[in-house]
Design an enzyme around this catalytic site. Structure first.
Site, PDB file in Angstrom:
ATOM      1  N   TYR A 147     -55.194   3.399   2.740  1.00 50.15           N
ATOM      2  CA  TYR A 147     -56.169   2.309   2.647  1.00 50.15           C
ATOM      3  C   TYR A 147     -55.627   1.079   1.924  1.00 50.15           C
ATOM      4  O   TYR A 147     -56.344   0.115   1.737  1.00 50.15           O
ATOM      5  CB  TYR A 147     -57.440   2.803   1.931  1.00 50.15           C
ATOM      6  CG  TYR A 147     -58.248   3.767   2.777  1.00 50.15           C
ATOM      7  CD1 TYR A 147     -57.743   5.018   3.098  1.00 50.15           C
ATOM      8  CD2 TYR A 147     -59.509   3.424   3.260  1.00 50.15           C
ATOM      9  CE1 TYR A 147     -58.460   5.908   3.875  1.00 50.15           C
ATOM     10  CE2 TYR A 147     -60.233   4.305   4.040  1.00 50.15           C
ATOM     11  CZ  TYR A 147     -59.705   5.545   4.342  1.00 50.15           C
ATOM     12  OH  TYR A 147     -60.424   6.429   5.115  1.00 50.15           O
ATOM     13  N   LYS A 198     -51.806  17.709   3.752  1.00 44.79           N
ATOM     14  CA  LYS A 198     -51.166  18.078   5.022  1.00 44.79           C
ATOM     15  C   LYS A 198     -49.661  18.079   4.780  1.00 44.79           C
ATOM     16  O   LYS A 198     -48.896  17.420   5.487  1.00 44.79           O
ATOM     17  CB  LYS A 198     -51.604  17.066   6.097  1.00 44.79           C
ATOM     18  CG  LYS A 198     -51.225  17.431   7.518  1.00 44.79           C
ATOM     19  CD  LYS A 198     -51.944  18.648   8.046  1.00 44.79           C
ATOM     20  CE  LYS A 198     -51.384  19.019   9.414  1.00 44.79           C
ATOM     21  NZ  LYS A 198     -51.793  20.373   9.829  1.00 44.79           N
ATOM     22  N   ASP A 231     -56.690  20.761   7.812  1.00 49.33           N
ATOM     23  CA  ASP A 231     -57.284  21.328   9.034  1.00 49.33           C
ATOM     24  C   ASP A 231     -57.939  22.682   8.733  1.00 49.33           C
ATOM     25  O   ASP A 231     -59.030  22.986   9.223  1.00 49.33           O
ATOM     26  CB  ASP A 231     -56.240  21.453  10.165  1.00 49.33           C
ATOM     27  CG  ASP A 231     -54.876  21.906   9.682  1.00 49.33           C
ATOM     28  OD1 ASP A 231     -54.659  21.931   8.452  1.00 49.33           O
ATOM     29  OD2 ASP A 231     -54.025  22.260  10.513  1.00 49.33           O
ATOM     30  N   ASP A 255     -62.408  10.904   2.911  1.00 49.71           N
ATOM     31  CA  ASP A 255     -63.381  10.150   3.704  1.00 49.71           C
ATOM     32  C   ASP A 255     -63.963  11.059   4.794  1.00 49.71           C
ATOM     33  O   ASP A 255     -65.180  11.163   4.976  1.00 49.71           O
ATOM     34  CB  ASP A 255     -62.645   8.946   4.331  1.00 49.71           C
ATOM     35  CG  ASP A 255     -63.589   7.956   4.963  1.00 49.71           C
ATOM     36  OD1 ASP A 255     -64.817   8.153   4.868  1.00 49.71           O
ATOM     37  OD2 ASP A 255     -63.105   6.978   5.563  1.00 49.71           O
ATOM     38  N   ASP A 259     -67.795  13.269   4.924  1.00 47.86           N
ATOM     39  CA  ASP A 259     -68.799  13.041   5.974  1.00 47.86           C
ATOM     40  C   ASP A 259     -69.183  14.370   6.631  1.00 47.86           C
ATOM     41  O   ASP A 259     -70.345  14.596   6.965  1.00 47.86           O
ATOM     42  CB  ASP A 259     -68.273  12.068   7.039  1.00 47.86           C
ATOM     43  CG  ASP A 259     -68.615  10.622   6.701  1.00 47.86           C
ATOM     44  OD1 ASP A 259     -68.814  10.332   5.505  1.00 47.86           O
ATOM     45  OD2 ASP A 259     -68.684   9.785   7.629  1.00 47.86           O
TER      46      ASP A 259
END
Ligand code: ATP
Length: 365
Positions: A147, A198, A231, A255, A259
């Site tokens: 970001y 990851k 994942d 993020d 959600d």
């Protein structure tokens, strides 16, 4: 969801209110209404100062985050109560990036705290899950990662175009968010911290996360810590959310996973968040965006904004009032005093009025 009172002070606070765009100016006044209602009997002197930073102002005056705004918020306010930003008339979303990302970065709000808490069992899409199964905190790193806006285009607009977006991770940035997650767990008697990355594919950036995690966890032997690839975490949080107390992860994954968590706990209309730097001016916002499709209709769900203001009260160190607001929201869900997105028939302001009265009642019980 227990929290950490981070800026405990006296019985007075100055709050900057930025309603923003879309449903922001509909839900934020409900939160302010509820806060004002509990402040009076609790003898809290909360001063609210509203700022009209929004798409309207950007289109009218070309101003997003005005010069000097960051310093003013930092020096003159204890917290910021935010609505939402985003407007179809500003397709680039430039004003939102300037204001929200600007404040996150310039106020160094490195903790994005997103509680995922099921407040009524009928709200989860997971079969046979109840309130006791879905109660966790996601800490998203909030000032680095993908970001930061480092990158660029090469041969833009041609068939040979290349776009590069850099993932920026500093040792200091990774360490402080991981440490915050462990501290939060310890202070709140929570036993389990899960760090997610990851690192099997992002072999540089997330190798740093791995190394820092291994180092920091040694200092918290009283907390069970584990690692899951993002994942695997996405699968596990749906399969069995009860296995998590605290999750800590990078900006992008936080993020997304928060959600997902919001949906498990009843949807975007209910989810609060805090952008926090311990001890400094911090910003509180509902997870939902400006929802242009329902803006102006008076049906936006204000519960996310009210739960956000409860997080803000907790940050200010006002525990009794925080509990009162949360009790009122639970009561609204129990008694179906809710907007259409949650299956009710109430309007935004009606829910706000009801919550204001109920919070005062909860305060005096
Ligand atoms: P942004 O890009 O700013 O996040 P968005 O429209 O993509 O905006 P949201 O605004 O977060 O995403 O919401 C997606 C949808 O969820 C909305 O279009 C709306 O239908 C619903 N929604 C979100 N927040 C609320 C709310 N407070 N009350 C009712 N519905 C909501």
């Amino acid at each position: 969801m227990p929290g950490v009172p981070l800026r405990s002070g006296g019985p007075a606070a100055r709050i900057a209110v930025i309603p923003g765009d879309g449903i922001g100016p509909e839900v934020t006044p409900q939160a302010v209404k509820v806060l004002k209602a509990v402040a009076a009997p609790a003898k809290l002197a909360i001063e609210f100062v509203e700022f009209d930073w929004s798409a309207d102002k950007y289109l009218r005056e070309g101003v997003s985050l005005p010069p000097g705004a960051v310093e003013m918020l930092r020096d003159e306010f204890d917290a910021i109560l935010f609505g939402a930003l985003g407007d179809p008339r500003v397709p680039s979303n430039q004003h939102a990036a300037d204001i929200l990302l600007g404040l996150r970065f310039k106020l160094d709000l490195y903790v994005n705290a997103r509680p995922v808490e099921l407040l009524h069992h009928r709200l989860t899409p997971l079969r046979d899950r109840t309130e006791k199964d879905i109660r966790l905190m996601v800490f998203r790193e909030n000032t680095e990662g993908l970001y930061v806006g480092v990158g660029g285009f090469f041969k833009k607009g041609t068939p040979d175009e290349i776009a590069v977006q850099e993932d920026v991770n500093s040792r200091k940035g990774v360490e402080r968010i991981i440490r915050y997650a462990f501290e939060y767990a310890r202070k709140n008697g929570l036993k389990r911290v899960c760090m997610s990355d990851k690192s099997n594919a992002m072999t540089f950036a997330h190798d740093l996360w791995q190394r820092v995690f291994r180092q920091v966890r040694q200092e918290y032997a009283d907390v069970d810590s584990r690692h899951l690839y993002i994942d695997a975490l996405a699968m596990e949080i749906v399969r069995d959310p009860s296995q998590f107390d605290v999750i800590v992860t990078c900006n992008l994954f936080g993020d997304i996973i928060s959600d997902l968590g919001a949906q498990l706990a009843g949807g975007l209309g209910l989810a609060p968040s805090g952008n926090i730097h311990p001890g400094k001016t911090s910003l509180f916002e509902p997870v939902h965006g400006s929802a242009p499709n329902i803006a102006g209709k008076g049906i936006a769900n204000p519960l996310g904004s009210v739960l956000t203001s409860a997080m803000m009260l907790e940050f200010l160190g006002w525990k009794t009032e925080t509990a009162a607001l949360r009790a009122a929201v639970r009561a609204a869900l129990r008694e179906s005093c809710v907007t259409p997105d949650l299956g009710g028939n109430k309007r935004t302001a009606e829910v706000g009025d009801w919550l204001a009265a109920k919070s005062v009642e909860a305060l005096t019980v």
